[in-house]
Each structure stands twice: as structure tokens, then as C-alpha cells.
Motif scaffolding. Structure first.
Motif, mmCIF file in Angstrom:
data_model
loop_
_atom_site.group_PDB
_atom_site.id
_atom_site.type_symbol
_atom_site.label_atom_id
_atom_site.label_comp_id
_atom_site.label_asym_id
_atom_site.label_seq_id
_atom_site.Cartn_x
_atom_site.Cartn_y
_atom_site.Cartn_z
ATOM 1 N N TYR B 63 46.892 50.918 32.035
ATOM 2 C CA TYR B 63 46.468 50.010 33.505
ATOM 3 C C TYR B 63 46.758 50.527 34.901
ATOM 4 O O TYR B 63 48.114 52.193 34.858
ATOM 5 C CB TYR B 63 47.767 48.969 33.628
ATOM 6 C CG TYR B 63 47.234 47.977 32.161
ATOM 7 C CD1 TYR B 63 46.162 47.353 32.695
ATOM 8 C CD2 TYR B 63 47.715 47.912 30.820
ATOM 9 C CE1 TYR B 63 45.991 46.165 31.696
ATOM 10 C CE2 TYR B 63 47.365 46.917 29.946
ATOM 11 C CZ TYR B 63 46.230 45.561 30.945
ATOM 12 O OH TYR B 63 45.808 45.032 29.176
ATOM 13 N N THR B 66 46.288 47.026 41.297
ATOM 14 C CA THR B 66 44.973 46.802 41.473
ATOM 15 C C THR B 66 44.499 47.815 42.855
ATOM 16 O O THR B 66 43.676 47.267 42.870
ATOM 17 C CB THR B 66 46.346 44.784 41.776
ATOM 18 O OG1 THR B 66 46.446 44.605 40.720
ATOM 19 C CG2 THR B 66 44.673 44.970 42.397
ATOM 20 N N GLN B 264 43.772 41.077 41.929
ATOM 21 C CA GLN B 264 45.125 40.924 41.532
ATOM 22 C C GLN B 264 44.654 40.448 39.256
ATOM 23 O O GLN B 264 44.062 40.565 38.513
ATOM 24 C CB GLN B 264 46.126 40.607 40.940
ATOM 25 C CG GLN B 264 47.435 41.347 40.926
ATOM 26 C CD GLN B 264 49.007 40.538 40.765
ATOM 27 O OE1 GLN B 264 49.337 40.418 41.794
ATOM 28 N NE2 GLN B 264 49.625 40.621 40.019
ATOM 29 N N PHE B 265 44.093 38.689 40.067
ATOM 30 C CA PHE B 265 43.567 37.637 38.945
ATOM 31 C C PHE B 265 42.025 37.552 38.816
ATOM 32 O O PHE B 265 41.728 36.793 38.045
ATOM 33 C CB PHE B 265 43.713 36.312 40.030
ATOM 34 C CG PHE B 265 45.352 35.980 40.188
ATOM 35 C CD1 PHE B 265 45.980 37.192 39.093
ATOM 36 C CD2 PHE B 265 45.963 36.439 41.675
ATOM 37 C CE1 PHE B 265 47.528 36.922 39.226
ATOM 38 C CE2 PHE B 265 47.344 36.141 41.261
ATOM 39 C CZ PHE B 265 48.174 37.080 41.082
ATOM 40 N N SER B 266 41.149 38.448 39.579
ATOM 41 C CA SER B 266 39.794 38.923 38.867
ATOM 42 C C SER B 266 39.244 39.919 37.976
ATOM 43 O O SER B 266 38.451 39.969 36.942
ATOM 44 C CB SER B 266 38.776 39.542 40.403
ATOM 45 O OG SER B 266 39.235 38.431 41.582
ATOM 46 N N ASP B 267 40.025 41.544 37.904
ATOM 47 C CA ASP B 267 40.309 42.002 37.482
ATOM 48 C C ASP B 267 41.530 42.755 36.785
ATOM 49 O O ASP B 267 41.086 43.861 36.003
ATOM 50 C CB ASP B 267 38.787 42.831 37.213
ATOM 51 C CG ASP B 267 38.649 43.687 38.149
ATOM 52 O OD1 ASP B 267 39.295 43.712 39.429
ATOM 53 O OD2 ASP B 267 37.644 44.188 38.516
ATOM 54 N N ALA B 268 42.611 42.807 37.442
ATOM 55 C CA ALA B 268 43.404 43.537 37.346
ATOM 56 C C ALA B 268 43.555 44.537 38.383
ATOM 57 O O ALA B 268 43.592 45.025 39.334
ATOM 58 C CB ALA B 268 44.226 43.701 35.532
ATOM 59 N N HIS B 269 42.084 45.733 38.444
ATOM 60 C CA HIS B 269 41.957 46.633 38.952
ATOM 61 C C HIS B 269 41.116 46.843 38.521
ATOM 62 O O HIS B 269 39.704 46.809 37.513
ATOM 63 C CB HIS B 269 42.738 47.920 38.371
ATOM 64 C CG HIS B 269 43.113 48.705 37.382
ATOM 65 N ND1 HIS B 269 42.588 49.393 36.951
ATOM 66 C CD2 HIS B 269 44.207 47.581 36.331
ATOM 67 C CE1 HIS B 269 42.960 49.814 35.637
ATOM 68 N NE2 HIS B 269 43.597 48.843 35.288
#
Lengths: 396, 396
Positions: B63, B66, B264-269
């Protein structure tokens, strides 16, 4: 500058501030939600990307279909089949991590003011993601066997939600496993109340002993009409590598088509470079050995953490020993006048150079301030022993 | 199943149906918006990903932040500097292709009913992307020097838009280059009317002769206060590889922070695997040679297509010879009773086994039915000659 009104519904993650402290030297962190990078099969991924660039450079580097790179869709179909679920390659779409699957479900399904039921507690980024689309989030309580299905039914009847979002297997943050009986009951509720169930399943492969009950998706085969009411999100992030950002979503055809249209305008498609690499990896046959290794390591760490928590914190804490996943979910009992507020405990813990995440932010409503989440994924057994020892000192 | 009301604002791309015909054997296609896969620097990308997995496997597979993978943000900052724009690494965020930058701007800025001004014609997926967030799209007309700034000012005054979206350099579909004078005027409008300008710039590096005028972003240095009103989207898709899905966005700090929260809430990064590869590629120093090669090839093809169109279609068609990018934008004149409807022409062209895209769908409002877009990117000179010859036959 005036921003969109939807931003009024969310704030940056409450635990982000805490994460800034984690860089301090000497901190042992149980706070992350990450898998252990030391367990990534770097050699297998290296072989896979080189094979992809050698055999299919055009496809791996060019624009691709929004639905996903065909060879990966086929491999994911086979991967699902190996877990007992029949999903055709065109019955799933590839997403940019399963976070994007959640975003697409939100974008496709939620009109402002719509109700959505989630577990209390649930994955923080899900709550925020759905709120950005205007969802009114309702929490359904859990116990040691996952969401309480009787309460869930009452909430469905009362709120007529757009959908119910569950992480039934070793969920973040609860680590709980929804029992087989309850999984079947959830499917009955879906059919009887014509309510979509969104099953988020990034942790299902990370079991420590016996495999968990079949996924809600796979149980659809036993329940006529159920498949029309189930969406399922999968991910390679916890078992192979989060950096690939490869997730997928299984859903009824109409929902899948609408989500694909939304994805077209969200990011066109998921990196074909990452997709082709993931496809080669799955094709290489290395996944079973990788899973076995990851399961064994996390099982040892979970056992060590459970034993250490009992030893160091005794009756100051209560928890259900997780049977898979990455997390302990625990509650401070306040027994004998000891600390019962997890925020207070987190501050004392940081002073002792050990970190965890207080549980309150994981509740969409009615936060339980005595709860906390501890990850055993990234610290080895020695660090777990040491870190939990420090927790004992912090508790005093 | 009841879907979100926002879906009522869009439909699947009108040109998707056409694309289904392109698989037919023997078709020469000028319809795509793709770069030529034969020009991808596969060897350079292979070396880059291997270096990333050797030197920084943890970062490339784990991970990530973002905002983007730090080494890539630094390389992109240097890449922008090489084009004369001073952007600090933390003044940009990495996006999953520049499509995601558009999506994040939409999510961050557009409340349902907000006005957004775009060029008529403009990129189809932008129109749909913004409509999904409830935007009411207003079109500003273009001429051979790009958007007409006098009309643009009137529209800004009349509609008070949330922002103005422009592709000033070799835009899709128009291929036009906004003149330096007009770029400066756009910045004056931004400051005077406190209106955000979103500059989408995926094609600016693909010039054939002299470099285009500085980007609107870089001109901010000459206009006090302008930087507060400009967002800029960049992409490696057209110059290196679309499959990496690596784009970036430069914006004022508050907008960048809100867009990061939305991401952040679309694809984290964005895939760290792709980001680390792109960072190594930029660091390797291969980009200038890659750009030179791509420019030369597309310049030859554009010249060949322009000459062939004049020869084969004569006064039945009019167009401005593009000075960069991937596209011809043309208008059927209907001279001497010949076909003036681009849809009708497209059907006759398919019968002759050559394809292009009618221009109407690229207009958010008031479509010009006589327009069409022809890409010269993926056919070599011989195929271009042959394909345009077929267009001549189709015109009759």
C-alpha cells in the motif's frame, strides 16, 4: 473556492492523525491494516511481469477494456472456481483494488438520502466512501458470530436500505466470521426483502485452521433467486500484493453493466500492466504455496498475540480469538478500575512506544469507546511479545 | 433493482456501438483514440520494472500514500520542470490515468445542478464524467485557434460556472492549439471572474514542429494570483503507455487536499507497482528519446493524412492541419451535393472497410452533424493512404 456539497458528509479519516505518530523511532505498531511486505512473492511477481512483457507487451501496456483484461478475468474465474464458486469470466469486472468496487457500488446505487446498512463496526473507508454519495448509514450490531441477523432483519424492514454491506469473513476491524447458519439466513433476507447484499471478501483466504464457511456468493447456488441479490468484492491485496491494485466484483448483470459504465468515467480501466502481471501470476500456479505460507505466518502471529494479550492484560481486556484475517478486535473492560476508554489507552500506549487503533471511528453510529483494533500482520512474534508487554505497562 | 438517480444523466458512449464494428477483418480504423502500441518502449519499461522490484520491492508492492508514490512525485516534478513549470513534488498528486483526475475534480467540485463550461467539441468521457456528478454542461465554441475567448467570457458571466474545462493543446477531438494570446486571456478571465480553469494536457508533448505555447499552468507565473485558479492534468498515457494508468494533477493546495480525500475512497491509491515503474523510467533518462521518436512518427502520419484527405476528398471536406496530438477534426462541406452528414458518411465508410468517429457525440450541446474525428496514430503511412483512398470511394 466552493467545493461540492457531498464533501460536507465526510471528513478525513479520524485515524490519519494517529498514523502520523507511527513514524517515531522505536514504535511497535499494531495500528496498520497492511499485510506484511516481507511475505510478498517478489520473485513470482518479477517472473510474471517479465512474462507479460515478453508475451503480451501490446496488451499489458495499451488501453484495455473497462471490464478488465480478458486473460485476468479468466484467471479470476478459475481462482473463484477453486474456492467452489462458479463465476464466468464475464460475470466479473476487474477493479482498481476492492476499494474501487465499493466506490462503483456507491456511485451506481446510492442516491443522496438512501439508507445503507453496514456492520457496527465496519471498514472505515467504506463508511466514508458511501457517505460521499450521500448515503445515510445504519449500523447493525455484531457478536462473536458476526452480524446479528435478527436485528439485521428488523433494520431492513424498518429502513428499506438500498443495500446491506457485510465483511462476513474475518472482517476489518472485527475479525469475526459469520456463521454458516447466519450466512444462509442473510441470503433468505436478501430474497424475501429484495435487498442487495454486498459481500466484501478480501480476507477469506487468510484462514488459520479449517477454511471458513462458503462465501455468501457461493451459497447462492443453494437458494433460488439469491444470485440476483448478491454483489461480491474480491481482492489480491491481502494475499499477493496491495500495490498491484487488483480487485474484482461479481454482481447481477445489470448492476455489473452500470458499474462498468461508471468505471469508464472513473479511471477508464485498471492498469493493464498490473492486470497482465496478476494474470500471469495466477496462471503460474504459485498462488497455493503463497497462500499456505501467508496463512501459516499470520496464524503464528495471531496465536502469539492472543496469548500475550491474556497474559499481559488479563481481565482488563476481552476479545474473540480470530480464526483468520489480520486483526484482533478487543474491548477494554475497565475491570478493577483500569482504563476503559480506548483513546486514553492509545495515548498511554504511544508513551510506551506501542500503537493500535481505537475502535470508535469504525462505528458509523453509536461508537463503542471501549473498543480497539490490533493488527498482528506486520510484527513478527518477538515484536508482538514485546509490543503487548508495553501495552501491559501502559494499562498499568 | 433501483439504481442511483445520477445514472439518469448519462448513457453509455454513443460511439461504443461503432467500436464493435472495428473488429471486422480488413477494416482500416481511424476511429480509435489510442497511441500506437508499436511505439511503446517495452525494453525501457521492462528494465524499469525490474529495477523497481530489485531496489524497492516493498514500496512497489505495498500500500502507498493516496497522494502518490514519493519517488514518482519527485520525478514528475522534474518532468514538469523540464517543460518550464515549477511544481513541487507535493504540489501534485498521482492519479489512475488523467481520467481519474477528471473524476476527482468532478467529485470534489460539482454539486448537482452546477454549471461547467467545456469546449464544443470536447473529450466525450469528460462530458459523461461530469454529468454523473450532476453537472449542467455548457459548450463554448472553438475556431482554428482553440476556444473563442470572447464567447467564453460571456458564458462565464452568464452562467457563473463551477469551472471551465479546456484541452488547450492538440485537444481530443479538435486537435486545435489554443494561441498564446488566448491562453493569457483565459488566465485573466480566471482571475477576474474567480473561476477555476481545468487544463487537461495529455497531448502537449506530442508536437510535430515547434513546441506549442507554454501551458496555461506555466503561464500562471506571469499573472499574479492566477495559480489559485488553475488545475492541470497530466498523463503518461499518450507518450509512454496508457496501460500503466499513471496521470497526475496539479492544483491549488485546498483543492488538492480535497481531491486526495476523495481519491482515498475511490481507489486508495494508484498502483504503486505502476508508479514505481514509471518513476524508474523517468529517472532512467529514456523519455527524451522516446518523445522524439513518437513525435517524428506521428508527424509523418499526420502529414500523410492531411495530404491524402486533400487529394481524395477535395472540397468535400475542410480541416485545420494539426500541429500535434493524434487527431484530425474535419467538417463535411456538402459541396456539389456530396454527403454532409457524418453519420451517413461513417456508414458508407464502413462498407468500404474504413472507420472514423462522427463528431456529434463530442458536443455537450448543439452537435454539428457534419463533423468527424480521424486518428492518424495507429495506422502507418501506407495504411493511411489506403484508408483515405477508401474514404474517397465512400464519398463517391
Amino acid at each position: 473556492m466552493n467545493f461540492a456539497s457531498r464533501l460536507d458528509n465526510v471528513e478525513t479519516s479520524a485515524i490519519r492523525e494517529l498514523f502520523k505518530l507511527l513514524g517515531k523511532p522505536g514504535i511497535i505498531s499494531f495500528a496498520g491494516g497492511f499485510p506484511d511486505a516481507a511475505m510478498f512473492d517478489v520473485e513470482g511477481i518479477r517472473e510474471s511481469v517479465n512474462k507479460a512483457l515478453q508475451q503480451e507487451a501490446g496488451g499489458a501496456l495499451q488501453y484495455g477494456a473497462t471490464e478488465g483484461y480478458e486473460p485476468l478475468r479468466e484467471q479470476l474465474s478459475a481462482f473463484m472456481a477453486s474456492k467452489g464458486v462458479a463465476v464466468a469470466a464475464d460475470g466479473l469486472i476487474v477493479t482498481t483494488g476492492s476499494q474501487q468496487a465499493l466506490d462503483l457500488i456507491g456511485k451506481t446505487m446510492i442516491s443522496p438520502g438512501d439508507k445503507v446498512i453496514v456492520e457496527g463496526p465496519t471498514f472505515l473507508a467504506t463508511i466514508q466512501c458511501f457517505r460521499l454519495y450521500g448515503a445515510d448509514i445504519i449500523s447493525a450490531p455484531i457478536d462473536e458470530n458476526g452480524v446479528k441477523v435478527d436485528v439485521l432483519e428488523q433494520l431492513i424492514v424498518e429502513h428499506k436500505p438500498k443495500f446491506v454491506y457485510l465483511i462476513p469473513t474475518f472482517g476489518n476491524p472485527s475479525g469475526r466470521m459469520l456463521s454458516l447458519e447466519r450466512r444462509k439466513r442473510v441470503l433468505e433476507l436478501a430474497v424475501n426483502h429484495e435487498t442487495l447484499i454486498v459481500e466484501d471478501d478480501p480476507y477469506g483466504d487468510l484462514y488459520f485452521g479449517e477454511p471458513p464457511p462458503p462465501s455468501i456468493l457461493s451459497l447462492c447456488a443453494q437458494q433460488p433467486g439469491a444470485r440476483e441479490w448478491v454483489a461480491h468484492c474480491g481482492s489480491l491485496s491481502k494475499v499477493l500484493s496491495p500495490g498491484l491494485r487488483v480487485g474484482w466484483m461479481v454482481a447481477p448483470p445489470e448492476l455489473l453493466a452500470k458499474a462498468t459504465m461508471c468505471k469508464q468515467f472513473s479511471d477508464a480501466h485498471t492498469s493493464t500492466f498490473a492486470q497482465a502481471t496478476a494474470a500471469q501470476y495466477l496462471k503460474s500456479g504459485r498462488m497455493p504455496a503463497t497462500l499456505a505460507k501467508v496463512r501459516k505466518t499470520y496464524a503464528e502471529r495471531a496465536a502469539a498475540m492472543g496469548a500475550a494479550l491474556k497474559r499481559e492484560l488479563g481481565d482488563a481486556i476481552e476479545f474473540t480469538q480470530p480464526q483468520g484475517g489480520l486483526f484482533f478486535w478487543a474491548r477494554l473492560t475497565g475491570a478493577n478500575g483500569r482504563i476503559s476508554d480506548a483513546n486514553e489507552f492509545a495515548k498511554k500506549a504511544i508513551e510506551e512506544k506501542v500503537a493500535f487503533v481505537p475502535g470508535a471511528p469504525f462505528f458509523a453510529t453509536n461508537p463503542d469507546l471501549s473498543t480497539l483494533r490490533l493488527s498482528f500482520a506486520t510484527a513478527d512474534v518477538a515484536k508482538i511479545e514485546e509490543g503487548v508487554g508495553r501495552l501491559g505497562k501502559a494499562m498499568g
